[in-house]
Motif scaffolding. Structure first.
Motif, PDB file in Angstrom:
ATOM      1  N   ARG A  78       0.670  -1.573   0.419  1.00  9.78           N
ATOM      2  CA  ARG A  78       0.235  -0.166   0.425  1.00  9.78           C
ATOM      3  C   ARG A  78       0.628   1.162  -0.107  1.00  9.78           C
ATOM      4  NH1 ARG A  78      -1.871   4.160   3.097  1.00  9.78           N
ATOM      5  NH2 ARG A  78      -0.248   3.030   4.885  1.00  9.78           N
ATOM      6  N   LEU A  79       0.584   2.028  -0.871  1.00  8.45           N
ATOM      7  CA  LEU A  79       1.137   3.694  -1.087  1.00  8.45           C
ATOM      8  C   LEU A  79       0.667   4.993  -0.229  1.00  8.45           C
ATOM      9  CD1 LEU A  79       3.657   2.588  -5.018  1.00  8.45           C
ATOM     10  CD2 LEU A  79       4.364   2.620  -2.020  1.00  8.45           C
ATOM     11  N   PRO A  80       1.192   5.779  -0.091  1.00 10.48           N
ATOM     12  CA  PRO A  80       0.046   6.978   0.137  1.00 10.48           C
ATOM     13  C   PRO A  80      -0.553   7.606  -1.283  1.00 10.48           C
ATOM     14  CG  PRO A  80       2.451   7.468  -0.241  1.00 10.48           C
ATOM     15  CD  PRO A  80       2.388   5.698  -0.456  1.00 10.48           C
ATOM     16  N   ARG A  81      -1.339   7.725  -0.965  1.00 12.73           N
ATOM     17  CA  ARG A  81      -2.301   8.383  -1.685  1.00 12.73           C
ATOM     18  C   ARG A  81      -1.543   9.733  -2.373  1.00 12.73           C
ATOM     19  NH1 ARG A  81      -7.663   9.351  -1.961  1.00 12.73           N
ATOM     20  NH2 ARG A  81      -7.337  10.865  -2.219  1.00 12.73           N
ATOM     21  N   VAL A  82      -2.005  10.159  -3.524  1.00 11.51           N
ATOM     22  CA  VAL A  82      -1.249  11.047  -4.587  1.00 11.51           C
ATOM     23  C   VAL A  82      -1.284  11.940  -3.693  1.00 11.51           C
ATOM     24  CG1 VAL A  82      -0.933   9.644  -6.489  1.00 11.51           C
ATOM     25  CG2 VAL A  82      -3.301  11.180  -6.079  1.00 11.51           C
ATOM     26  N   ASP A  83      -1.942  12.897  -3.474  1.00  5.23           N
ATOM     27  CA  ASP A  83      -2.585  13.610  -2.750  1.00  5.23           C
ATOM     28  C   ASP A  83      -1.512  13.846  -1.071  1.00  5.23           C
ATOM     29  OD1 ASP A  83      -4.432  12.309  -2.068  1.00  5.23           O
ATOM     30  OD2 ASP A  83      -6.165  13.814  -2.449  1.00  5.23           O
ATOM     31  N   GLU A  84      -1.433  13.359  -0.422  1.00  2.00           N
ATOM     32  CA  GLU A  84      -0.664  12.817   0.549  1.00  2.00           C
ATOM     33  C   GLU A  84       0.846  13.766   0.561  1.00  2.00           C
ATOM     34  OE1 GLU A  84      -0.195   9.294   3.379  1.00  2.00           O
ATOM     35  OE2 GLU A  84      -2.002   9.289   2.434  1.00  2.00           O
ATOM     36  N   ALA A  85       0.439  14.279   1.559  1.00  2.00           N
ATOM     37  CA  ALA A  85       1.895  14.771   1.816  1.00  2.00           C
ATOM     38  C   ALA A  85       2.607  13.950   2.693  1.00  2.00           C
ATOM     39  CB  ALA A  85       2.202  16.179   2.322  1.00  2.00           C
ATOM     40  N   ARG A  86       3.867  13.496   2.035  1.00  4.14           N
ATOM     41  CA  ARG A  86       4.582  12.997   2.885  1.00  4.14           C
ATOM     42  C   ARG A  86       6.354  13.187   3.069  1.00  4.14           C
ATOM     43  NH1 ARG A  86       3.146   7.776   4.943  1.00  4.14           N
ATOM     44  NH2 ARG A  86       5.190   7.131   4.931  1.00  4.14           N
ATOM     45  N   THR A  87       6.315  14.536   3.632  1.00  6.83           N
ATOM     46  CA  THR A  87       7.716  15.312   2.918  1.00  6.83           C
ATOM     47  C   THR A  87       8.397  15.266   4.578  1.00  6.83           C
ATOM     48  OG1 THR A  87       6.717  16.930   3.946  1.00  6.83           O
ATOM     49  CG2 THR A  87       6.608  16.714   1.566  1.00  6.83           C
ATOM     50  N   VAL A  88       9.855  14.951   3.749  1.00  3.93           N
ATOM     51  CA  VAL A  88      11.094  14.949   5.050  1.00  3.93           C
ATOM     52  C   VAL A  88      11.750  15.934   4.936  1.00  3.93           C
ATOM     53  CG1 VAL A  88      12.874  14.414   5.996  1.00  3.93           C
ATOM     54  CG2 VAL A  88      11.388  12.299   5.550  1.00  3.93           C
ATOM     55  N   PRO A  89      11.316  16.817   6.425  1.00  5.40           N
ATOM     56  CA  PRO A  89      11.990  18.520   6.213  1.00  5.40           C
ATOM     57  C   PRO A  89      13.690  18.294   6.372  1.00  5.40           C
ATOM     58  CG  PRO A  89      11.553  17.553   8.335  1.00  5.40           C
ATOM     59  CD  PRO A  89      10.711  16.663   7.797  1.00  5.40           C
ATOM     60  N   PRO A  90      14.433  19.208   5.427  1.00  6.44           N
ATOM     61  CA  PRO A  90      15.820  18.479   5.362  1.00  6.44           C
ATOM     62  C   PRO A  90      16.862  19.171   5.889  1.00  6.44           C
ATOM     63  CG  PRO A  90      15.279  20.034   4.025  1.00  6.44           C
ATOM     64  CD  PRO A  90      13.553  19.897   4.159  1.00  6.44           C
ATOM     65  N   ALA A  91      17.002  19.094   7.074  1.00  7.36           N
ATOM     66  CA  ALA A  91      18.428  19.371   8.127  1.00  7.36           C
ATOM     67  C   ALA A  91      19.904  19.318   7.801  1.00  7.36           C
ATOM     68  CB  ALA A  91      17.950  18.723   9.145  1.00  7.36           C
ATOM     69  N   VAL A  92      20.710  19.956   8.015  1.00  4.63           N
ATOM     70  CA  VAL A  92      21.933  19.860   7.965  1.00  4.63           C
ATOM     71  C   VAL A  92      22.356  19.758   9.592  1.00  4.63           C
ATOM     72  CG1 VAL A  92      23.429  21.207   7.957  1.00  4.63           C
ATOM     73  CG2 VAL A  92      22.335  21.935   5.938  1.00  4.63           C
ATOM     74  N   PHE A  93      23.267  19.114   9.245  1.00  3.26           N
ATOM     75  CA  PHE A  93      24.039  18.530  10.624  1.00  3.26           C
ATOM     76  C   PHE A  93      25.804  18.324  10.773  1.00  3.26           C
ATOM     77  CE2 PHE A  93      20.258  15.867  10.295  1.00  3.26           C
ATOM     78  CZ  PHE A  93      19.588  15.724  11.668  1.00  3.26           C
ATOM     79  N   PRO A  94      26.215  19.578  12.113  1.00  3.44           N
ATOM     80  CA  PRO A  94      27.497  19.604  11.996  1.00  3.44           C
ATOM     81  C   PRO A  94      28.527  18.545  11.362  1.00  3.44           C
ATOM     82  CG  PRO A  94      26.417  19.793  14.565  1.00  3.44           C
ATOM     83  CD  PRO A  94      25.449  18.590  13.495  1.00  3.44           C
ATOM     84  N   ALA A 129      17.226  13.810   2.408  1.00  3.10           N
ATOM     85  CA  ALA A 129      16.041  15.457   1.541  1.00  3.10           C
ATOM     86  C   ALA A 129      16.824  16.703   1.293  1.00  3.10           C
ATOM     87  CB  ALA A 129      15.256  15.859   2.716  1.00  3.10           C
ATOM     88  N   ALA A 130      18.462  16.711   2.018  1.00  6.83           N
ATOM     89  CA  ALA A 130      19.379  18.068   2.385  1.00  6.83           C
ATOM     90  C   ALA A 130      20.132  18.231   0.757  1.00  6.83           C
ATOM     91  CB  ALA A 130      19.912  18.448   3.165  1.00  6.83           C
ATOM     92  N   ARG A 131      20.057  16.981   0.575  1.00  5.17           N
ATOM     93  CA  ARG A 131      20.858  16.193  -0.822  1.00  5.17           C
ATOM     94  C   ARG A 131      20.511  15.916  -1.706  1.00  5.17           C
ATOM     95  NH1 ARG A 131      27.458  15.538   1.964  1.00  5.17           N
ATOM     96  NH2 ARG A 131      27.157  17.205   3.882  1.00  5.17           N
ATOM     97  N   PRO A 132      19.522  16.191  -1.979  1.00 11.26           N
ATOM     98  CA  PRO A 132      19.037  16.116  -3.394  1.00 11.26           C
ATOM     99  C   PRO A 132      19.729  14.665  -4.221  1.00 11.26           C
ATOM    100  CG  PRO A 132      18.391  17.736  -3.192  1.00 11.26           C
ATOM    101  CD  PRO A 132      18.918  17.656  -1.926  1.00 11.26           C
TER     102      PRO A 132
END
Length: 317
Positions: A78-94, A129-132
């Motif tokens: 089962r995949l998420p619906r096409v209109d279902e937001a599944r975003t991962v916020p990018p983050a930069v770590f030291p 997400a930060a390095r696509p």
């Protein structure tokens, strides 16, 4: 009159995937997490346990390592619906070190290294997400969510395999600092109690000292005594789940802030002081470079929250 076309996800179907050299050596669960983006992790593990995922027509476990030429059966998922937001916020770590083969970051406490077990995403998903444009980013090892410090991330499959082999064979040295409850007196002590994973009645994963468990070896060194508390160094000679935490707790010296093996009263006392994490920090890492073999050493100082507690104990012990 223009028609409005509503697009839906196509019905999922069984897939058969051939494993190439780049995927060889990877665990099947990690491979599926990348291949089936958006599918809940729990669904993938259920499919593996139920025999829906097969390799060369045979059932496998989640820790099976793929080999070049393997044929993987990927069931309908089962995949998420096409209109279902599944975003991962990018983050930069030291970043402590980076080259073409690997990245060493200083992970903060409170951040999981990967998604799962109630966590939607972790360090590795946020870094991707930060390095696509990065073609390959994979965890070379893990740290508990509440543990801070040095974390290795491979940028090439060859580097990942070399790092996994090195850690499996006990290569390299991983050093931690921990504040424990109790007046530790030995300058140096080797802990070799075997460790066994188990599940609580609620299904939560735990680890305990047990003769039926796997070999585990931790070296504890005294750093500073503060009356009822002690700052110790811990060197991992094996890499079992929760190893340092369980060895210390079993010896009667649980880590301050440990919500699984420590004291609720101690955790509450330090929370009143503004300390809301576990005092375990991966401070030093010594490894040969996974591709060149060159010796490398990395250091991450104690985070501010930890040094503030040490300062408090210095003044009040």
């Amino acid at each position: 009159m223009r028609k409005t076309v509503i697009t839906e996800n196509p019905a999922p179907s069984v897939r058969f995937v051939q494993i190439g050299a780049e995927q060889a050596g990877q665990r099947i669960d990690n491979y599926l997490l990348r291949l089936c983006k958006g599918v809940p992790k729990s669904h993938l593990y259920k499919a593996i346990r139920g025999g829906e995922v097969r390799v060369n027509k045979g059932r496998i476990s989640a820790d099976y390592r793929l080999e070049e030429g393997d044929t993987v059966r990927v069931p309908p998922l089962r995949l998420p619906r096409v209109d279902e937001a599944r975003t991962v916020p990018p983050a930069v770590f030291p970043v402590v070190f980076e080259d073409d083969a690997l990245i060493v970051i200083n992970k903060p406490a409170g951040v999981a290294v990967h998604g799962g077990s109630g966590v939607s995403f972790g360090v590795i998903e946020q870094m991707r997400a930060a390095r696509p444009d990065a073609p390959f980013l994979e965890l070379a090892h893990r740290l508990d969510r509440e543990t801070s410090g040095l974390l290795l991330i491979a940028k090439k499959r060859k580097a990942l395999v070399a790092l996994h082999d090195m850690m499996r064979e006990g290569g390299g040295r991983k050093h931690y600092q921990a504040l424990v409850v109790g007046d530790w007196v030995n300058d140096k002590q080797h802990m070799r109690q075997p460790l066994l994973k188990w599940l609580t009645a609620s299904g939560e994963r735990r680890v305990k000292v047990d003769p039926e468990g796997k070999l585990a070896h931790t070296i504890i060194t005294l750093q500073k005594r503060y009356g009822r508390y002690t700052l110790v160094g811990a060197e991992l000679r094996t890499g079992r789940t929760h190893q340092i935490r369980v060895h210390l707790a079993a010896a009667g010296y649980p880590i301050v802030g440990d919500d699984k093996y420590g004291s609720d009263d101690v955790r509450a006392r330090f929370a009143r002081l503004g300390f809301n994490r576990m005092f375990l920090h991966a401070c030093r890492l010594e490894i040969p470079h996974p591709l060149t073999g060159e010796p490398m050493a990395f250091i991450a100082d104690l985070p501010t929250a930890c040094t503030q507690i040490i300062d408090y104990l210095e003044k009040n012990s």
